[in-house]
Design an enzyme around this catalytic site. Structure first.
Site, mmCIF file in Angstrom:
data_model
loop_
_atom_site.group_PDB
_atom_site.id
_atom_site.type_symbol
_atom_site.label_atom_id
_atom_site.label_comp_id
_atom_site.label_asym_id
_atom_site.label_seq_id
_atom_site.Cartn_x
_atom_site.Cartn_y
_atom_site.Cartn_z
ATOM 1 N N GLU A 44 -16.974 -0.515 20.691
ATOM 2 C CA GLU A 44 -16.216 -1.736 20.434
ATOM 3 C C GLU A 44 -14.865 -1.690 21.151
ATOM 4 O OE1 GLU A 44 -14.524 -4.080 16.432
ATOM 5 O OE2 GLU A 44 -15.407 -2.077 16.275
ATOM 6 N N LYS A 126 -17.770 -10.646 17.713
ATOM 7 C CA LYS A 126 -18.068 -10.122 16.375
ATOM 8 C C LYS A 126 -18.210 -11.285 15.397
ATOM 9 C CE LYS A 126 -15.818 -6.422 14.780
ATOM 10 N NZ LYS A 126 -14.779 -5.568 14.113
ATOM 11 N N TYR A 132 -9.581 -6.100 5.226
ATOM 12 C CA TYR A 132 -9.264 -5.177 4.128
ATOM 13 C C TYR A 132 -8.773 -3.874 4.739
ATOM 14 C CZ TYR A 132 -13.888 -3.500 5.488
ATOM 15 O OH TYR A 132 -14.974 -3.053 6.207
ATOM 16 N N CYS A 162 -19.771 -3.555 14.962
ATOM 17 C CA CYS A 162 -19.151 -2.905 13.813
ATOM 18 C C CYS A 162 -19.365 -3.612 12.475
ATOM 19 C CB CYS A 162 -17.657 -2.696 14.082
ATOM 20 S SG CYS A 162 -16.935 -1.371 13.043
ATOM 21 N N LEU A 332 10.598 25.250 10.797
ATOM 22 C CA LEU A 332 9.763 26.214 10.084
ATOM 23 C C LEU A 332 10.538 26.816 8.920
ATOM 24 C CD1 LEU A 332 8.037 28.056 13.069
ATOM 25 C CD2 LEU A 332 7.152 26.168 11.680
ATOM 26 N N GLY A 334 8.993 28.573 6.416
ATOM 27 C CA GLY A 334 8.250 29.656 5.801
ATOM 28 C C GLY A 334 7.317 29.167 4.715
ATOM 29 N N ASN A 408 20.671 17.725 -0.627
ATOM 30 C CA ASN A 408 20.184 16.861 0.444
ATOM 31 C C ASN A 408 20.947 17.073 1.743
ATOM 32 O OD1 ASN A 408 18.224 15.751 -1.172
ATOM 33 N ND2 ASN A 408 19.424 13.933 -1.715
#
EC number: 6.3.5.1
Length: 586
Positions: A44, A126, A132, A162, A332, A334, A408
């Site tokens: 498609e 189609k 939805y 589809c 990173l 940990g 923060n």
């Protein structure tokens, strides 16, 4: 019975790359011809990529798609491929539709065409338009009203797109009424967990309803938050699987089929749902009998965790490559989230293109710093350490923050550092937040939410742990080093923004939390239904309140790979300003 060698090309298209997509179609058609194919199909909107969203409303793009289709037909003929009929999806417009209030401007169509001998011999749109989940096709397209049928080597082949298979009625029963010997549906159906099982049962059911062999051709790759998993399927008229393509990989399924001969006459008239048969004869006579050689095969299915992990890798790889990014940057800590994101990134773009930064504060534990370094050693990604303590002390000297503001600040300093490195070195930043955290607002705006893409945005915390276990186990089975340190998996989750902090200080156990969230977020269950499912009322009330008040945070989070039936973003659209509360009923 007439014979036909069918080639189903499971390819990855890029939205808007008309020339690149056309090049891929030509290359794959040539490969199909070399395999002796008699009929070739592509997914498609393969020529334009999918979904095109508001590009469908841009007349210039529709015109470019139509021109590209004609040029593709000519090129196939020029390259001695013109005798091979090719089915390809593209963006078209309706010539007949009149401008109407409430109809998409320009009457665009999600269309497909059959190319043969340098021409477009048949085109169609189609019929069923989904409206939805992530789909807004009523906004973008006008529906088709025909049953397209091509006669190829004495077999009538009905065509669909589809949603025409996913919805009852329409082209499936119409194919039976028209006496089709084969039904081909071209698709760009996004991946969701467990959708492969649903898809298989759907194709089996539709083949029985159509009364003929049915081929479901699917797209592969990624587009923004969507992932396409391939898994093309061919079943016979009784619903038995004839062939099944791999998941999450490009390829071509070529198989020999014996199919009922077309009726002597040409089918015509109006059939089911008022569809008019649009029939074109490409080649009327059956082929001389030959020994079938190609069965298409049945690709091994991935287990549930490998399937989800593969979707996350494909989603990140596609986002980076299609947007011109070669390298990624990750903070990173940990912890398990950043460790899993790093493993996904190494698999998606290669460890040589992954850059990790450890940004410890005075609250960071030694084992977390060690775990970040160990992850880098195991994976081979680039690694550096930049302490945020001097920056933190400078801010605190100026602002004297306390409590949550102080916590923060650490996260925001890390976000600023990552973006500075990103600007300087050209890497895109990956946000490590998971679905559980995003649901309840357990993230810092402009801090750990910083990034261009969130690979695990749609992955609940319990699934994060499960995927980490799977990835390490898969590495061991392959004789490789498990990428994620065991300590990152086993230690209690913590943001480490204050002494002794644990996620459970603010949140319930993730196993319980995720089950509540799955009911509320994914299934739209209300408070009463969730409590009735066995959860503590006070806990449900608090959790739902957290979810409801965090909408403004989620709206500012970067895109990320969708793996569930309802991810945050296009799937779940709630107003930010909203006083309705499930917990009070008003």
């Amino acid at each position: 019975m007439p014979q036909l060698r069918l080639a189903l090309n499971q390819i990855d298209s890029t939205v808007g790359d008309l020339s690149g997509n056309a090049e891929s179609i030509v290359r794959r058609t040539r490969h199909s011809a070399e395999q002796g194919a008699h009929l070739v199909a592509f997914p498609e909107m393969a020529l334009t990529g999918y979904p095109v969203e508001d590009l469908a409303l841009r007349a210039s793009f529709v015109a470019a798609s139509r021109a590209a289709l004609l040029a593709l037909a000519v090129r196939l003929a020029d390259e001695d491929l013109g005798e091979l009929p090719v089915i390809v999806g593209y963006l078209d417009r309706s010539e007949a539709a009149q401008p109407t209030y409430g109809q998409p401007a320009g009457a665009p169509r999600n269309a497909a065409a059959v190319l043969h001998r340098g021409e477009v011999v048949l085109s169609f749109a189609k019929h069923h338009l989904p409206n939805y989940g992530v789909f807004d096709e009523f906004r973008y397209f006008v529906p088709g009203d025909t049953l397209p049928v091509i006669r190829v080597h004495g077999v009538d082949v009905a065509l669909a797109i589809c949603e025409d298979l996913w919805q009852d009625g329409g082209r499936v029963p119409a194919a039976r009424s028209a006496g089709a010997g084969l039904l081909i549906s071209i698709n760009a159906s996004p991946y969701e967990q467990n959708k492969d099982d649903t898809r298989l049962e759907l194709v089996r059911k539709r083949a029985q309803e159509a009364g003929c062999t049915t081929a479901y051709l699917a797209m592969i790759g990624g587009q923004d938050e969507l992932v396409f998993d391939g898994d093309s399927i061919v079943v016979d008229a009784s619903g038995e699987v004839v062939a099944r393509a791999p998941q999450f990989s490009e390829g071509c399924v070529v198989l020999d089929l014996e199919l009922p001969a077309a009726a002597p006459g040409i089918p015509s008239g109006i059939v089911d749902d008022g569809l008019r048969i649009d029939h074109v004869v490409v080649s009327a006579d059956p082929l001389p009998s030959y020994d079938p050689e190609l069965t298409g095969g049945y690709a091994e299915r991935l287990d549930d965790d490998e399937e989800v992990y593969s979707a996350l890798v494909v989603g990140l790889r596609a986002y980076a490559a299609k947007n011109g990014f070669r390298s990624v940057l990750i903070g990173l800590s940990g912890g398990i989230d950043s460790a899993l994101v790093a493993a996904i990134a190494c698999d998606a773009v290669g460890a040589q293109n992954v850059y990790g930064v450890s940004m410890p504060s005075k609250y960071s534990s030694e084992h977390s710093k060690d775990d970040a370094a160990e992850l880098a050693r195991r994976t081979g990604l680039h690694f550096r350490t930049v302490s945020i303590e001097p920056l933190f002390d400078a801010y605190m000297g100026s602002l004297a923050l306390t409590g949550l503001a102080e916590e923060n600040l650490q996260s925001r300093l890390r976000g600023t550092l990552l973006m500075a490195v990103s600007n300087q070195e050209g890497h895109i930043v990956l946000a490590p937040g998971n679905k559980s955290e995003l649901a309840v607002g357990y993230s810092t705006l402009y801090g750990d939410s910083v990034g261009a893409y969130g690979p695990i945005k749609d992955v609940y915390k319990t699934t994060v742990f499960r995927l980490a276990h799977w990835r390490n186990r898969a590495a061991e089975e392959r004789g490789q080093t498990p990428p994620i340190p065991e300590a990152s998996i086993t230690k209690p989750p913590s943001a480490e923004l204050r002494p002794g902090q644990m996620d459970t200080d603010s949140l319930p156990d993730y196993d319980v939390l995720d089950r509540i969230l799955e009911l509320y977020v994914d299934r739209d269950q209300g408070k009463e239904a969730i409590v009735a499912a066995g959860f503590d009322e006070e806990l449900v009330t608090r959790t739902l309140r957290l979810v409801d008040t965090a909408e403004y945070k989620r709206r500012q989070y970067p895109p990320g790979t969708k793996i569930s039936a309802k991810g945050f973003g296009k799937d779940r659209r709630l107003p930010i300003t909203n006083r309705w509360r499930e917990t009070t009923g008003h």
